[in-house]
Design an enzyme around this catalytic site. Structure first.
Site, PDB file in Angstrom:
ATOM      1  N   SER B 174       1.432   5.581   5.464  1.00 31.14           N
ATOM      2  CA  SER B 174       1.007   4.220   5.182  1.00 31.14           C
ATOM      3  C   SER B 174       0.921   3.428   6.488  1.00 31.14           C
ATOM      4  O   SER B 174       0.332   3.908   7.459  1.00 31.14           O
ATOM      5  CB  SER B 174       1.979   3.581   4.183  1.00 31.14           C
ATOM      6  OG  SER B 174       1.443   2.419   3.627  1.00 31.14           O
ATOM      7  N   ASP B 428      -5.009   7.588  -4.254  1.00 26.97           N
ATOM      8  CA  ASP B 428      -4.300   6.500  -3.580  1.00 26.97           C
ATOM      9  C   ASP B 428      -5.252   5.337  -3.321  1.00 26.97           C
ATOM     10  O   ASP B 428      -6.266   5.511  -2.643  1.00 26.97           O
ATOM     11  CB  ASP B 428      -3.752   7.050  -2.255  1.00 26.97           C
ATOM     12  CG  ASP B 428      -3.076   5.985  -1.420  1.00 26.97           C
ATOM     13  OD1 ASP B 428      -2.767   4.907  -1.959  1.00 26.97           O
ATOM     14  OD2 ASP B 428      -2.860   6.251  -0.212  1.00 26.97           O
ATOM     15  N   HIS B 453      -0.154   8.106  -2.759  1.00 28.46           N
ATOM     16  CA  HIS B 453       0.110   7.582  -1.412  1.00 28.46           C
ATOM     17  C   HIS B 453       1.037   8.521  -0.628  1.00 28.46           C
ATOM     18  O   HIS B 453       2.165   8.746  -1.008  1.00 28.46           O
ATOM     19  CB  HIS B 453       0.736   6.191  -1.572  1.00 28.46           C
ATOM     20  CG  HIS B 453       0.588   5.303  -0.372  1.00 28.46           C
ATOM     21  ND1 HIS B 453      -0.564   5.224   0.380  1.00 28.46           N
ATOM     22  CD2 HIS B 453       1.453   4.404   0.206  1.00 28.46           C
ATOM     23  CE1 HIS B 453      -0.410   4.344   1.352  1.00 28.46           C
ATOM     24  NE2 HIS B 453       0.801   3.832   1.270  1.00 28.46           N
TER      25      HIS B 453
END
Lengths: 491, 491
Positions: B174, B428, B453
């Site tokens: 991320s 995601d 994710h």
């Protein structure tokens, strides 16, 4: 953004322009219409408002960064012409524009927009205006760093390009060459490549032996005329010290060198000897094959001239004194217009801003230098980092960070770098800290055996030696390839 | 440097460890001795003193950056073992260590030292201690930037390596993946490569359509069970608004959702609806194939569970209300331990630090989001940059710089980047802002069709779908190649 626009015509000798055409030898490139020589060295002076501190959100103040701009070479029909972008270094940017004729000549050839960007804290680009160097405001020096400077350049390019996709090539000489190389490393999306001329990016702690600069300078003097040159200079230091031990001797020095202020103290003697050293360095750096006035007005191959005056081995003190004095005048009084020698101001008459540079030496530009009298013509001087730190704190309230540059720009590890030309003249003392071997196939190293400090970046001259013509031809081919690749990629 | 060393044993399920061995399928690599599973997720907690402001010479204060350290996988006989370096993101670094099992598993395999570096302003790495977020000291937020953070990491690696040449691989998921990628771009001499898992480096102004995030989320819900799921959710917004128009309706919502505080004002309603949206986003992000507790305790494939409760098209208001409530409980009360729903604290129970992140959104992390109810299950919401700016100034005294990141990290131009793996799961929502096509041969793009994710960064699990096993296998091969190349180069 406040943009003050002033058109200035800088008249500059273009005597050697015909040499430009010879670059094409063997390159397969055509000599394009150069749009009239009179357009060279003309620029508008502009300004862009940039943050004083790019890296924090606490200081929102801005200042005007000055830059020189000329788009007359670019074709009106090309909406995305190349930009040749000089990453300014330690001095007034106009001085660099005038001493980097090659950028102008190449721009004419490549039909590029020319930009010379001034380095913050130099020339007229003062982050705190007239208070920038106010010694009661040491905090004003806080933003005098390489990273802030590169950000200034990135903002300027962003502003100049706007929405247009334009291939930008960075150019720089000496510290400006270091900036050009680092700029390409850190902002490869901004510049398709960089010509880093005589850029000693390895003149930092533990990367290069600290005596290399003095050794190369010695070698240049040793081979310029005959070896008596360095023997005489090497002996002179003790002679000056001996003479300075008596009033009669001090007068002898003052008379021989036409000193404005005679040597009165040991502090004065140190200044005088440091001055002499600085002159020898400058002579080596600007050892160009034609008359020039880069660091001071000098004849062609000034080191050879200096050593001509020192060709005989002088055993006699008075003879040696007079010979050194005559030799020195090649640098200090080539125009025969100087009434007396002001050894207390080593940069008198030069546009290099040693005041600003001395501050950079106290934050990031910690370059170790040392010398040994046994293998150089200089006095023995160890590298004394502690003394540097003490002086920096005392003079500017700054504590040097000797490993900043290495941590950020990779030291000897340039594996991931690309599209940088490192050119170095072997007559240049700074070549010792330069990149002389390519770390990968995308980095080009160009050696100019007959070149002094960034000779390739200067305008063409009929006296240019073949090696610099060859270097410029190679550089032009590589730059042409970068530009071609850029246009191929975007189309 | 002040280094506090505490040994902590983090007990963590390693149920899926056998899957690690399956990575070797077809890679040609051998399964090495893993040195005992019990060593996983063990680390010392250490600290390194770093400057609050790396980029100026005005602020000399320092703070302790926390990092987790484990060198038990490294072979004692190897003086230069690899370092697997997680570039910490928005939360307590221990949370990332516990949710990035793949780094530990790979470290065991590659006999690497494991380092998880905390991001400044998160966890216990507070530049101004307990005064860091003191709202009377807004200047304390000034150094909460990507550049300062990358410099923290560079200093830590410099410290850890000392004089040793060690191949360092950056890992991140991320925002941590963005940092890993940017770190490799800007400090390629520090890390031989980076795995940027689910890193939306293009979720910035003008780089990616602002509605992509909501479109992907919608698509995930639409295909999880049946299309009634998104139709029901899409209809629910108007229903909530209608119900909130009367006291009886407000009570109906409060009862159906077991709200701790009933909706009393339009401000409360906005908070409740925003909360629901956030839940849908989090469900999509953490739509893992097994029970997990990354953002909240959730069952395997939670979106499927949610949509199971919404499989019938509800025309009746009460039915729809109850269905949404049941669906939501998959996220809000999977453990059946929550007494009432606190919609005013969306991150309750999560270790993600939305407080810190909201500040980053107000300096550099300006990510435009928007939605249209016609093609998503969300309310129509334009991207309103002005409102963002107004709120940022009001809340933190910060003026966002939406182009900072693009200017510094190149936006879509990654031509000069190398040795970065961009992995993205197509389930995601963040994949929309990710790098899904390799800009050159030195960048690897790995698509995980069945991945949410940064699923690849999580520890192995028997329920892992083939595409994530394949992704991890590819990542291991690429990392092995980087490391091999490093050792070849230095020997």
């Amino acid at each position: 953004m406040f943009a003050k626009v002033i058109s200035i015509f800088v008249l500059f000798a273009l005597s050697g322009f015909s040499a430009l055409l010879s670059w094409n030898k063997g390159t397969g490139a055509e000599a394009h219409d150069l749009n009239g020589l009179e357009r060279h060295f003309q620029y508008e002076i502009k300004q862009l408002s940039v943050p004083v501190d790019h890296f924090s959100f606490s200081n929102n103040s801005t200042f005007n960064l000055r830059y020189l701009y000329n788009d007359t070479f670019a074709e009106k029909s090309n909406p995305q012409p190349p930009i040749f972008f000089y990453t300014g270094n330690e001095g007034d940017i106009e001085w660099f524009a005038q001493n980097s004729g090659m950028v102008w000549e190449q721009a004419a050839r490549f039909k590029a927009v020319v930009v010379f960007a001034e380095h913050r804290y130099y020339g007229k680009s003062m982050p705190f205006g007239s208070n920038t160097f106010n010694c009661t405001k040491p905090e004003h020096l806080a933003y005098f760093t390489v990273e802030q400077t590169l950000e200034d350049f990135a903002m300027l390019i962003t502003f100049l390009r706007g929405d247009r996709q334009m291939p930008v090539v960075a150019f720089g000489g000496s510290y400006g060459g270091m900036l050009a190389a680092w700029f390409r490393m850190k902002y490869p999306h901004m510049v398709i490549g960089a010509l880093a001329a005589s850029a000693p990016i390895w003149q930092f702690t533990d990367l290069t032996p600290c005596d290399i600069f003095n050794k190369i300078t010695t070698s240049v003097f040793q081979t310029a005329y005959n070896a008596n040159c360095t023997t005489n200079i090497g002996r002179s230091w003790k002679l000056f010290e001996k003479l300075a031990g008596s009033d009669a001797g001090k007068k002898q020095i003052a008379d021989a060198f036409h000193l404005c202020d005679p040597i009165k103290s040991s502090d004065d003697l140190t200044k005088f000897l440091d001055y002499l050293e600085e002159v020898y360095y400058n002579l080596a750096m600007a050892n160009y094959p034609y008359n020039s006035s880069f660091l001071a007005p000098m004849p062609a191959y000034p080191v050879r001239q200096v050593c001509f005056y020192l060709k005989d081995l002088h055993e006699n003190d008075a003879d040696l004194l007079n010979a050194i004095s005559s030799a020195l005048a090649v640098y200090t009084n080539y125009t025969a217009s100087v009434k007396c020698l002001d050894y207390k101001d080593v940069n008198k008459g030069s546009s290099a801003d040693s005041f600003g540079w001395n501050i950079q030496v106290c934050n990031q530009m910690v370059m170790p230098f040392c010398a040994n009298s046994s293998d150089t013509m200089f006095r023995t001087k160890p590298w004394n980092f502690k003394e540097t730190v003490d002086n920096c704190i005392k003079n500017y309230g700054l504590t040097p960070r000797p490993y900043d540059i290495i941590m950020r720009y990779g030291g000897k590890n340039l594996n991931a770098a690309s599209n940088i030309i490192f050119s170095n003249g072997l007559l240049d003392p700074w070549s010792g800290g330069g990149v002389l071997q390519a770390p990968n196939d995308l980095i080009q190293v160009i050696i100019i055996p007959e070149g002094a400090h960034h000779l390739d970046l200067r305008e063409s001259n009929p006296a240019d030696p073949p090696s610099v013509l060859d270097a410029r031809a190679k550089e032009a081919i590589i730059i042409a390839r970068w530009i071609e690749q850029f246009y191929l990629n975007i189309h």
